[in-house]
Structures are given as structure tokens and as C-alpha cells.
Design a protein around this motif. Structure first.
Motif, short mmCIF file in Angstrom:
data_model
loop_
_atom_site.label_atom_id
_atom_site.label_comp_id
_atom_site.label_asym_id
_atom_site.label_seq_id
_atom_site.Cartn_x
_atom_site.Cartn_y
_atom_site.Cartn_z
N ILE A 25 0.86 -1.19 0.00
CA ILE A 25 0.00 0.00 0.00
C ILE A 25 0.90 1.23 0.00
N GLU A 26 0.67 2.08 -0.98
CA GLU A 26 1.41 3.35 -1.04
C GLU A 26 0.41 4.49 -0.93
N ALA A 27 0.82 5.57 -0.29
CA ALA A 27 -0.01 6.77 -0.24
C ALA A 27 0.90 7.98 -0.20
N ASP A 28 0.52 9.04 -0.91
CA ASP A 28 1.39 10.22 -0.90
C ASP A 28 1.26 10.94 0.44
N GLN A 29 2.11 11.93 0.62
CA GLN A 29 2.24 12.56 1.93
C GLN A 29 0.94 13.19 2.42
N ARG A 34 -2.83 12.05 8.24
CA ARG A 34 -3.33 11.70 9.56
C ARG A 34 -2.76 10.39 10.10
N LEU A 35 -1.77 9.88 9.44
CA LEU A 35 -1.17 8.63 9.90
C LEU A 35 0.01 8.91 10.81
N GLU A 36 0.30 7.94 11.67
CA GLU A 36 1.53 8.01 12.45
C GLU A 36 2.69 8.00 11.47
N THR A 37 3.66 8.86 11.69
CA THR A 37 4.80 8.90 10.79
C THR A 37 5.76 7.77 11.14
N GLY A 38 6.47 7.34 10.15
CA GLY A 38 7.50 6.34 10.40
C GLY A 38 7.04 4.90 10.28
N ILE A 39 5.74 4.70 10.11
CA ILE A 39 5.27 3.32 9.93
C ILE A 39 4.67 3.22 8.53
N ALA A 40 5.27 2.38 7.71
CA ALA A 40 4.81 2.26 6.34
C ALA A 40 3.53 1.43 6.27
N LEU A 41 2.60 1.86 5.43
CA LEU A 41 1.34 1.13 5.28
C LEU A 41 1.59 -0.30 4.83
N THR A 42 2.57 -0.46 3.96
CA THR A 42 2.88 -1.81 3.48
C THR A 42 3.30 -2.72 4.64
#
Length: 260
Positions: A25-29, A34-42
Motif C-alpha cells: 500500500i502506497e499513499a502520498d504525503q 493523519r497517519l503516524e509517521t514512520g510506519i509504512a502502510l505496506t
DNA sequence: AGTCGTCCTCGGCCGC
DNA sequence: TGCGGCCGAGGACGAC
């Protein structure tokens, strides 16, 4: 713009994405704002499958055997699964699907994809969205739930502002609010808590009928008052010039003759 | 508690 | 006719 009806079309399309193993899963910035930074969706979702596609108001939620994956569509967001768009165009969105407007993409092991398409970038991707913050869903709203949603200590905020408040009722957007108030002959400026018992029942009936009819017609932009929703527009019921003013921070068209 | 401004970009419309 | 520029649209949310 996507309101509850459009998100329900998205949800139906989203069911074609169920049961398929997630590769990445990729998403642009901005979509990830609203996501926690540093944790990749993938890292969170790789290897899992979407097992259910649910909708609460305008929020689309995918259940997995782990965390939930949520999508909010903002003003111009659309859903595309395996290259198929849920709906052709949005009133204020673009008619075409362009790669540069894909803000997030789920890729499945089988090679298919689920994409969030959003020219104006107000859509967001969420992990375990806060469903508790939303009021009861508008599509199944009971009269009792409507009464509760409109309650207030005093007269309350403008009726339309409360209808748009997602923590009171989930799913109603600007166009649907104007359409149901116009049908129910209620002024958007009325205090939310000032409706009489007959008026509450009338609003509830029109809320249900409006959602039902417009869903069958194809979306929140197919309302009867839409033709007059422009500066200088005349009420289709009685020919009165529509008022145009901001209510609840949104542009509102309403008929001062039959809405009170 | 309720209202307002901001985010973000694009289509539409204005005037030259 | 063509183009540059500005405005307004929408949902959510943070600030007051």
C-alpha cells in the motif's frame, strides 16, 4: 462531491477487493497526513486481506484480520478498483481518471489494484479510524436518532449546520442537506432544537425519501433543487428567487417562500 | 458549544 | 480568439 450515496457506491465496488492478499500500500504525503509517521502502510497490511468493506457515513472502512484500513474521500475523492471507477464523475471533480491524481494505491498479490483518486487532495488514508466519533448513519437513521441528533440546550446551531455535523449524523453533505430541507419546507437557519413534533417527523420522512430516491437516480447531485442551484436560480416548486448564503460554513441555496 | 478559517487544487469565469 | 489571473467549490479539523 462524494456524500453518503457516493460512498455507498464505492462500498459496493470495494467488495470486489475482498479476499485478495495485499502486497503493498502506497499513499502520498497529503493522503497520509493523519497517519503516524514512520510506519509504512505496506509494513502494516502486507500479507493481510480485506475481509469486509463497511461504510459509516462518508467513511469507508476495510476490515482485515489485523488493523482496519480507512478511506475518507474529501471533496473530489473517488475509488477505482482494477481500473474500474465506482462512478463516472463528481459534480466538482474531474470527469476523467488520471494517474497523476491517484493519491493512494493498494496492490494485491494477484496484480490488481485499489486506488484512491483525488484531484483536489482532501482525501485521506487512515489506519483504525475513529468510528466512535461519528453519529448514527444517515441511511438507516430512525426518528428517535434524528431527535437525539437535533437536541441542544438552547435553540442549538442552525438546523443545516447540525445536519452537516458528522458527530451528530454521519453522511449528510452540503447538497443532500439543501435538498432534504427544501423538500421538507424547513429553513436551514432554524435552530436545530426548535422543530415541533410534526416538523421532526416531516424532516425524518424527507430525509429517508431523499436518500432513497437520489441513490436510485445516481447520486447526491440528482436532487430536484439542483437545477436552481446557481446564482439567480428560481425555486422549482414556486418560482421564488432562491436565497444564496453561507450556513454552517457552506454555500446554501434555499427558498424563502416555502421553507420556514 | 458553536462558528470560522484553513487546507488543496482545479474548473470556470472575468477582463484585456 | 487567446491567455493570464482570480475566485469559489467541497469535507474535516483545529483554533478561538
Amino acid at each position: 462531491m462524494p456524500e453518503i450515496l457516493e460512498i455507498e457506491y464505492y462500498r459496493l465496488l470495494a467488495e470486489t477487493a475482498l479476499g485478495r492478499e495485499i502486497l503493498s500500500i502506497e499513499a502520498d504525503q497529503l493522503a497520509s497526513k493523519r497517519l503516524e509517521t514512520g510506519i509504512a502502510l505496506t509494513d502494516i497490511f502486507s500479507g493481510l486481506r480485506f475481509v469486509a468493506a463497511r461504510r459509516i457515513g462518508k467513511l469507508l472502512v476495510f476490515d482485515t484480520e489485523g488493523p482496519c484500513f480507512g478511506l475518507r474521500f474529501g471533496m473530489t475523492g473517488g475509488l477505482v478498483v482494477d481500473g474500474v471507477a465506482a462512478i463516472k464523475g463528481l459534480t466538482y471533480g474531474s470527469e476523467s481518471i488520471e494517474e497523476k491524481w491517484v493519491r493512494a494505491r493498494v496492490t494485491f498479490q494477484d496484480g490488481g489494484t485499489l486506488a484512491l483518486h483525488d484531484p483536489r487532495r482532501l482525501a485521506r488514508v487512515l489506519v483504525d479510524p475513529d468510528e466512535e466519533a461519528l453519529g448514527p448513519d444517515a441511511l438507516s437513521l430512525t426518528l428517535t436518532q434524528l431527535k437525539t441528533a437535533l437536541k441542544s440546550r438552547g435553540e442549538g446551531p442552525a438546523l443545516k449546520a447540525r445536519l452537516l455535523d458528522q458527530s451528530a449524523i454521519a453522511g449528510i453533505g452540503n447538497l443532500l442537506a439543501d435538498e432534504m430541507l427544501w423538500r421538507a419546507a424547513l429553513s436551514p437557519l432554524r435552530g436545530a432544537a426548535t422543530l415541533s413534533e410534526p416538523e421532526l417527523r416531516r424532516l425524518h420522512r424527507h430525509l429517508r425519501v431523499t436518500l432513497d430516491e437520489l441513490f436510485k437516480r445516481g447520486g447526491s447531485h440528482t436532487g430536484d433543487h439542483m437545477e436552481a442551484r446557481h446564482p439567480g436560480g428560481m425555486c422549482p416548486k414556486d418560482g421564488q428567487a432562491f436565497f444564496r448564503q453561507a450556513v454552517g460554513g457552506r454555500t446554501t441555496y434555499w427558498c424563502p417562500k416555502h421553507q420556514s
